[in-house]
Design a protein around this motif. Structure first.
Motif, PDB file in Angstrom:
ATOM      1  N   THR A  14       4.308  -0.364  11.528  1.00 19.98           N
ATOM      2  CA  THR A  14       3.174  -1.180  11.983  1.00 19.98           C
ATOM      3  C   THR A  14       1.857  -0.553  11.548  1.00 19.98           C
ATOM      4  N   TRP A  15       1.761   0.775  11.682  1.00 20.37           N
ATOM      5  CA  TRP A  15       0.542   1.471  11.256  1.00 20.37           C
ATOM      6  C   TRP A  15       0.296   1.280   9.766  1.00 20.37           C
ATOM      7  N   VAL A  16       1.319   1.487   8.954  1.00 17.25           N
ATOM      8  CA  VAL A  16       1.169   1.310   7.508  1.00 17.25           C
ATOM      9  C   VAL A  16       0.743  -0.121   7.192  1.00 17.25           C
ATOM     10  N   ASP A  17       1.403  -1.088   7.797  1.00 18.49           N
ATOM     11  CA  ASP A  17       1.080  -2.489   7.516  1.00 18.49           C
ATOM     12  C   ASP A  17      -0.360  -2.815   7.893  1.00 18.49           C
ATOM     13  N   LEU A  18      -0.821  -2.283   9.019  1.00 20.75           N
ATOM     14  CA  LEU A  18      -2.194  -2.542   9.429  1.00 20.75           C
ATOM     15  C   LEU A  18      -3.205  -1.864   8.507  1.00 20.75           C
ATOM     16  N   VAL A  19      -2.903  -0.650   8.075  1.00 22.92           N
ATOM     17  CA  VAL A  19      -3.794   0.022   7.129  1.00 22.92           C
ATOM     18  C   VAL A  19      -3.880  -0.778   5.826  1.00 22.92           C
ATOM     19  N   LEU A  20      -2.741  -1.270   5.353  1.00 23.99           N
ATOM     20  CA  LEU A  20      -2.737  -2.082   4.139  1.00 23.99           C
ATOM     21  C   LEU A  20      -3.504  -3.385   4.346  1.00 23.99           C
ATOM     22  N   ALA A  21      -3.393  -3.957   5.532  1.00 22.67           N
ATOM     23  CA  ALA A  21      -4.134  -5.183   5.827  1.00 22.67           C
ATOM     24  C   ALA A  21      -5.634  -4.919   5.854  1.00 22.67           C
ATOM     25  N   GLY A  22      -6.029  -3.749   6.360  1.00 24.36           N
ATOM     26  CA  GLY A  22      -7.442  -3.437   6.464  1.00 24.36           C
ATOM     27  C   GLY A  22      -8.082  -3.043   5.155  1.00 24.36           C
TER      28      GLY A  22
ATOM     29  N   GLY B  80      -6.495  -3.435   1.945  1.00 21.85           N
ATOM     30  CA  GLY B  80      -5.967  -4.111   0.766  1.00 21.85           C
ATOM     31  C   GLY B  80      -4.732  -3.387   0.285  1.00 21.85           C
ATOM     32  N   PRO B  81      -3.805  -4.102  -0.333  1.00 21.33           N
ATOM     33  CA  PRO B  81      -2.499  -3.523  -0.650  1.00 21.33           C
ATOM     34  C   PRO B  81      -2.498  -2.502  -1.779  1.00 21.33           C
ATOM     35  N   THR B  82      -3.582  -2.390  -2.534  1.00 21.25           N
ATOM     36  CA  THR B  82      -3.584  -1.458  -3.670  1.00 21.25           C
ATOM     37  C   THR B  82      -4.712  -0.443  -3.596  1.00 21.25           C
ATOM     38  N   THR B  83      -5.451  -0.382  -2.509  1.00 29.15           N
ATOM     39  CA  THR B  83      -6.585   0.541  -2.404  1.00 29.15           C
ATOM     40  C   THR B  83      -6.085   1.976  -2.262  1.00 29.15           C
ATOM     41  N   PRO B  84      -6.500   2.890  -3.134  1.00 31.19           N
ATOM     42  CA  PRO B  84      -6.030   4.286  -3.070  1.00 31.19           C
ATOM     43  C   PRO B  84      -6.797   5.087  -2.019  1.00 31.19           C
ATOM     44  N   LEU B  85      -6.465   4.878  -0.762  1.00 30.88           N
ATOM     45  CA  LEU B  85      -7.230   5.454   0.345  1.00 30.88           C
ATOM     46  C   LEU B  85      -7.258   6.979   0.343  1.00 30.88           C
ATOM     47  N   LEU B  86      -6.218   7.610  -0.176  1.00 32.83           N
ATOM     48  CA  LEU B  86      -6.121   9.070  -0.177  1.00 32.83           C
ATOM     49  C   LEU B  86      -6.210   9.638  -1.595  1.00 32.83           C
ATOM     50  N   LYS B  87      -6.866   8.953  -2.472  1.00 34.31           N
ATOM     51  CA  LYS B  87      -6.908   9.359  -3.876  1.00 34.31           C
ATOM     52  C   LYS B  87      -7.390  10.807  -4.012  1.00 34.31           C
ATOM     53  N   GLY B  88      -6.496  11.663  -4.499  1.00 37.44           N
ATOM     54  CA  GLY B  88      -6.827  13.064  -4.709  1.00 37.44           C
ATOM     55  C   GLY B  88      -6.926  13.896  -3.441  1.00 37.44           C
ATOM     56  N   THR B  89      -6.646  13.309  -2.291  1.00 38.29           N
ATOM     57  CA  THR B  89      -6.749  14.034  -1.022  1.00 38.29           C
ATOM     58  C   THR B  89      -5.492  14.853  -0.776  1.00 38.29           C
ATOM     59  N   ARG B  90      -5.667  16.138  -0.520  1.00 36.97           N
ATOM     60  CA  ARG B  90      -4.508  16.969  -0.217  1.00 36.97           C
ATOM     61  C   ARG B  90      -3.862  16.506   1.080  1.00 36.97           C
ATOM     62  N   THR B  91      -2.580  16.240   1.004  1.00 39.05           N
ATOM     63  CA  THR B  91      -1.860  15.626   2.120  1.00 39.05           C
ATOM     64  C   THR B  91      -0.509  16.306   2.291  1.00 39.05           C
ATOM     65  N   VAL B  92      -0.186  16.673   3.518  1.00 40.70           N
ATOM     66  CA  VAL B  92       1.114  17.260   3.840  1.00 40.70           C
ATOM     67  C   VAL B  92       1.923  16.234   4.624  1.00 40.70           C
ATOM     68  N   LEU B  93       3.121  15.954   4.149  1.00 37.53           N
ATOM     69  CA  LEU B  93       4.054  15.083   4.852  1.00 37.53           C
ATOM     70  C   LEU B  93       5.198  15.941   5.386  1.00 37.53           C
ATOM     71  N   ALA B  94       5.312  16.028   6.711  1.00 39.71           N
ATOM     72  CA  ALA B  94       6.427  16.730   7.349  1.00 39.71           C
ATOM     73  C   ALA B  94       7.392  15.683   7.868  1.00 39.71           C
ATOM     74  N   THR B  95       8.580  15.647   7.291  1.00 38.66           N
ATOM     75  CA  THR B  95       9.566  14.671   7.739  1.00 38.66           C
ATOM     76  C   THR B  95      10.852  15.382   8.112  1.00 38.66           C
TER      77      THR B  95
ATOM     78  N   TRP C 169      -1.409   4.996  -2.014  1.00 38.70           N
ATOM     79  CA  TRP C 169      -2.660   5.622  -1.568  1.00 38.70           C
ATOM     80  C   TRP C 169      -3.072   6.796  -2.429  1.00 38.70           C
ATOM     81  N   GLN C 170      -2.226   7.220  -3.374  1.00 41.70           N
ATOM     82  CA  GLN C 170      -2.535   8.225  -4.392  1.00 41.70           C
ATOM     83  C   GLN C 170      -2.936   9.583  -3.811  1.00 41.70           C
ATOM     84  N   ALA C 171      -2.263   9.977  -2.737  1.00 41.19           N
ATOM     85  CA  ALA C 171      -2.498  11.294  -2.150  1.00 41.19           C
ATOM     86  C   ALA C 171      -1.969  12.390  -3.069  1.00 41.19           C
ATOM     87  N   ASP C 172      -2.597  13.547  -2.991  1.00 42.15           N
ATOM     88  CA  ASP C 172      -2.077  14.767  -3.609  1.00 42.15           C
ATOM     89  C   ASP C 172      -1.062  15.322  -2.611  1.00 42.15           C
TER      90      ASP C 172
END
Length: 210
Positions: free
Chosen positions: A107-115, A117-132, A162-165
């Motif tokens: 739901t969060w992802v879908d809302l961010v995409l709705a806000g 746009g589906p192709t906007t690189p919101l995290l372009k070049g932003t250092r991002t850690v994904l812990a899964t 979102w083009q995160a690093d």
């Protein structure tokens, strides 16, 4: 400097994904003691399930005809996307549930995409850690090989859309210590635990620019 921290565990008190994210955050905070941390916990404060449909249908309706619920959903989608875009660094702690991502994270992802746009690189070049984290084993040769439908989705959204690093820290077998039938995997699980914690510290230092 602003760090965006998102958690998605429904069991925050015993969350293994949060443990990894905490270590990465501590490294960032140590390097940026005057920085701010924007937090969003989807497990304890879930977004309204109907908001995405309302925001999406509002996009095909003249603004003057929006219902109050549609206006609220559009505002929420915009705020969520802005929250992410304003980040100088990001940490996301997202467990696997039922072989995929949870509905509250989706739901969060879908809302961010709705806000945004589906192709906007919101995290372009932003250092991002994904812990899964994953309760079982999903690697090559495991009985559930190929059943992890979460990690590829997460990487697609964060890195490709979102083009995160992106730095991925993935820990499997989190249920080995407490689940009957997984006793033989306890040593491997503990090894994965140690490796994940070490990776979290390294990723946190990189996140902070060290």
């Amino acid at each position: 400097m602003n760090l965006f921290r998102l958690d998605a565990s429904i069991l925050p008190g015993v969350s293994t994904s949060a443990q990894i994210a905490d270590l990465a955050e501590a490294e960032w905070t140590a390097a940026h003691p005057h920085g701010t941390v924007t937090r969003r916990h989807l497990g304890t404060d879930p977004l309204p399930a109907e908001a995405w449909a309302l925001a999406t249908t509002a996009g095909a309706t003249p603004e003057a005809e929006h219902t109050p619920a549609q206006r609220e959903a559009v505002a929420l989608a915009g705020a969520l996307s802005e929250e992410l875009q304003n980040a100088d660094a990001a940490i996301l702690a997202v467990p696997l549930y039922n072989y995929g991502v949870s509905q509250h994270f989706k739901t969060w992802v879908d809302l961010v995409l709705a806000g945004a746009g589906p192709t906007t690189p919101l995290l372009k070049g932003t250092r991002t850690v994904l812990a899964t984290t994953l309760g079982g084993g999903y690697g090559p040769g495991a009985p559930r090989e190929g059943w992890d439908h979460s990690t590829p989705y997460l990487e697609r959204v964060l890195a490709d859309i979102w083009q995160a690093d992106l730095t991925l820290i993935k820990r499997e077998l989190t249920l080995a210590a407490t689940t009957p039938g997984m006793e033989s995997l306890k040593d491997l699980a503990e090894q994965q635990h140690s490796l994940a914690l070490a990776a979290a510290r390294d990723a946190g230092r990189a996140l902070a620019g060290n």
